[in-house]
Design an enzyme around this catalytic site. Structure first.
Site, PDB file in Angstrom:
ATOM      1  N   HIS A  47      -1.280  -3.120  -9.864  1.00  0.00           N
ATOM      2  CA  HIS A  47      -2.002  -2.648  -9.429  1.00  0.00           C
ATOM      3  C   HIS A  47      -2.329  -2.449  -8.547  1.00  0.00           C
ATOM      4  O   HIS A  47      -3.845  -1.766  -8.579  1.00  0.00           O
ATOM      5  CB  HIS A  47      -2.810  -4.037  -9.617  1.00  0.00           C
ATOM      6  N   CYS A 103     -12.543  -9.388  -0.228  1.00  0.00           N
ATOM      7  CA  CYS A 103     -12.541 -10.420  -0.055  1.00  0.00           C
ATOM      8  C   CYS A 103     -12.595 -11.997  -1.385  1.00  0.00           C
ATOM      9  O   CYS A 103     -13.191 -11.889  -2.077  1.00  0.00           O
ATOM     10  CB  CYS A 103     -13.272 -10.548   0.735  1.00  0.00           C
ATOM     11  N   GLN A 156       1.098  -1.389   0.291  1.00  0.00           N
ATOM     12  CA  GLN A 156      -0.124   0.278  -0.353  1.00  0.00           C
ATOM     13  C   GLN A 156       0.628   1.292  -0.147  1.00  0.00           C
ATOM     14  O   GLN A 156       0.794   2.335  -0.252  1.00  0.00           O
ATOM     15  CB  GLN A 156      -1.337   0.072   1.050  1.00  0.00           C
TER      16      GLN A 156
HETATM   17  N1  PLP Z   1      -0.853  -7.371   0.637  1.00  0.00           N
HETATM   18  C1  PLP Z   1      -0.868  -6.364   0.779  1.00  0.00           C
HETATM   19  C2  PLP Z   1      -1.628  -5.624   2.064  1.00  0.00           C
HETATM   20  C3  PLP Z   1      -2.865  -6.307  -0.092  1.00  0.00           C
HETATM   21  O1  PLP Z   1      -3.532  -5.628   0.026  1.00  0.00           O
HETATM   22  C4  PLP Z   1      -2.309  -7.027  -0.915  1.00  0.00           C
HETATM   23  C5  PLP Z   1      -3.728  -6.374  -2.369  1.00  0.00           C
HETATM   24  O2  PLP Z   1      -4.398  -7.260  -1.655  1.00  0.00           O
HETATM   25  C6  PLP Z   1      -2.006  -7.992  -1.137  1.00  0.00           C
HETATM   26  C7  PLP Z   1      -0.766  -8.605  -0.202  1.00  0.00           C
HETATM   27  C8  PLP Z   1      -1.835  -9.017  -2.241  1.00  0.00           C
HETATM   28  O3  PLP Z   1      -1.059  -8.521  -3.769  1.00  0.00           O
HETATM   29  P1  PLP Z   1      -1.431  -9.600  -4.757  1.00  0.00           P
HETATM   30  O4  PLP Z   1      -2.672  -8.807  -5.027  1.00  0.00           O
HETATM   31  O5  PLP Z   1      -0.550  -8.514  -5.546  1.00  0.00           O
HETATM   32  O6  PLP Z   1      -0.922 -10.677  -4.307  1.00  0.00           O
END
Ligand code: PLP
Length: 373
Positions: free
Chosen positions: A202, A326, A180
């Site tokens: 993304h 989710c 983030q």
């Molecule tokens: N860590 C955090 C804090 C996230 O907000 C997210 C995404 O939802 C992820 C990890 C997972 O990332 P990715 O969608 O690239 O696997």
């Protein structure tokens, strides 16, 4: 009514310029980066230029940047290799990490390979650094500390430098999920004592399915995935060429425009807080008010009406979430909100913003909330 998207902590729409940068690698520049003829060399060059660009923007060495399928893979790789290759026998993490960290730690804990513990949280949801130090000081075995830079639900920011220095003091390995914050804040990896960080394109207007794992030169690890020699033998499999190009372009745009875009997004956040306070009785906010400029975690008094808020907002073409996105689609409540604000009398909604949102959209959402709460 057009849809209003206020769930940018879950994912962001791709920037058109990013898509344009990626397009040639879907069409004319389609070579396998491992091929030795010109098509392959062009693709290889694009990947290595992307790596150099990412390294420059984060103040790291190109050799420390590994492209992955996203932050979930990056988090898994960091945790696995800290256990398997770096001798970590105990993991200290927090109850408000993303499931990509929590479930991975839980897996190795349940398999008996390691022990694990949660660091205590302060009432405002921040990690208690005194407790972290006590745990590090009393741990007899090599520790991995895995703590996220910013929480994706309540927006709290961690002092990564302070945590990194504690880890250095007690000879622990430090991993931080920076999903983030990378692409949202200037990050200077030369000045943060950290071994691993994870990021995902993304979340800052890049493509889905591509991320990075930064691995400090100070540590040497074995791969998570075996096969070909891609990513300097660290991650086998033909590279996500267009994704990697997109990651670098998205990060470049985010950093070049950071001052302007972050000030604009913060003004949207502050405007929405003000509007909610003025128009919705009993609203309170989870987390620290100096947290991510992209996220508001608002809690409304629970009533028969407000319990249905997410569904009713969706019916009204407003996209927000209860906590994090989710993966199962089932609303089982948020482990983060349960850990920081266990108030069954409140219903939490996360609003998260990007440079593409407008004040007019916020006005429309607040008007709807007045009806729906
Ligand atoms: N860590 C955090 C804090 C996230 O907000 C997210 C995404 O939802 C992820 C990890 C997972 O990332 P990715 O969608 O690239 O696997």
């Amino acid at each position: 009514m057009n849809r209003i998207y206020l769930d940018n902590a879950a994912t962001t729409p791709i920037d058109k310029e990013v898509l344009e940068a990626m397009m040639p690698y879907f069409t004319t520049h389609f070579g396998n980066p491992s091929s030795i003829y010109s098509y392959g060399r062009e693709s290889r060059l694009a990947i290595e230029n992307a790596r150099k660009k990412v390294a420059r923007l984060l103040n790291a060495h190109p050799g420390e940047i590994f492209f992955t399928s996203g932050a979930t893979e990056s988090n898994n790789t960091a945790i696995l290799s800290a256990i398997r290759d770096l001798g970590c026998k105990h993991i200290i993490t927090s109850p408000i990490e993303h499931h990509a960290v929590l479930h991975t730690v839980e897996h190795y804990h349940n398999s008996g390979e390691i022990t694990s513990s949660f660091v205590q949280l302060l009432p405002n949801g921040h990690v208690d650094l005194n407790d972290l130090e006590q745990q590090l000081a009393s741990c007899k075995e090599k520790c991995l500390v895995s703590l996220m830079h910013a929480n994706n639900e309540i927006g709290n920011l961690l002092d990564v430098k302070a945590v990194g220095m504690l880890c250095e003091k007690y000879n622990a390995i430090f991993h931080s999920d920076c999903v983030q914050t990378i692409g949202h804040y200037p990050i200077d990896l030369r000045n943060i004592p950290v071994h691993f960080i994870s990021a995902s394109a993304h979340k800052f207007h890049g493509p889905k399915g591509v991320g990075i794992l930064y691995i400090s030169d100070a540590v040497k690890i074995q791969p998570l995935i075996y096969g070909g020699a891609q990513e300097r033998n660290m991650r086998a499999g033909t590279e996500n060429l267009y994704g990697i190009v997109g990651f670098a372009k998205a990060l470049e745009i985010a950093m070049v425009n950071h001052e302007k875009d972050s000030a604009y997004v913060l003004s949207l956040k502050n405007y929405m807080i003000e509007q909610l306070q003025n128009h919705i009785q009993g609203v309170v906010f989870n987390g620290d008010s100096n947290g991510l400029y992209t996220v508001i975690s608002a809690a409304f008094p629970r009533t028969e009406k407000s319990e249905m808020i997410l569904m009713n907002l969706d019916i009204n073409q407003i996209c927000v979430s209860g906590g994090s996105a989710c993966s199962s689609g089932a609303d089982i409540g948020s482990h983060v909100i349960a850990a920081v604000n266990n108030r069954p009398d409140l219903v939490t909604v996360r609003f998260s913003f990007s440079k593409y949102n407008t004040k007019q959209e916020i006005d429309k959402v607040v008007e709807k909330l007045k009806e729906l709460i």
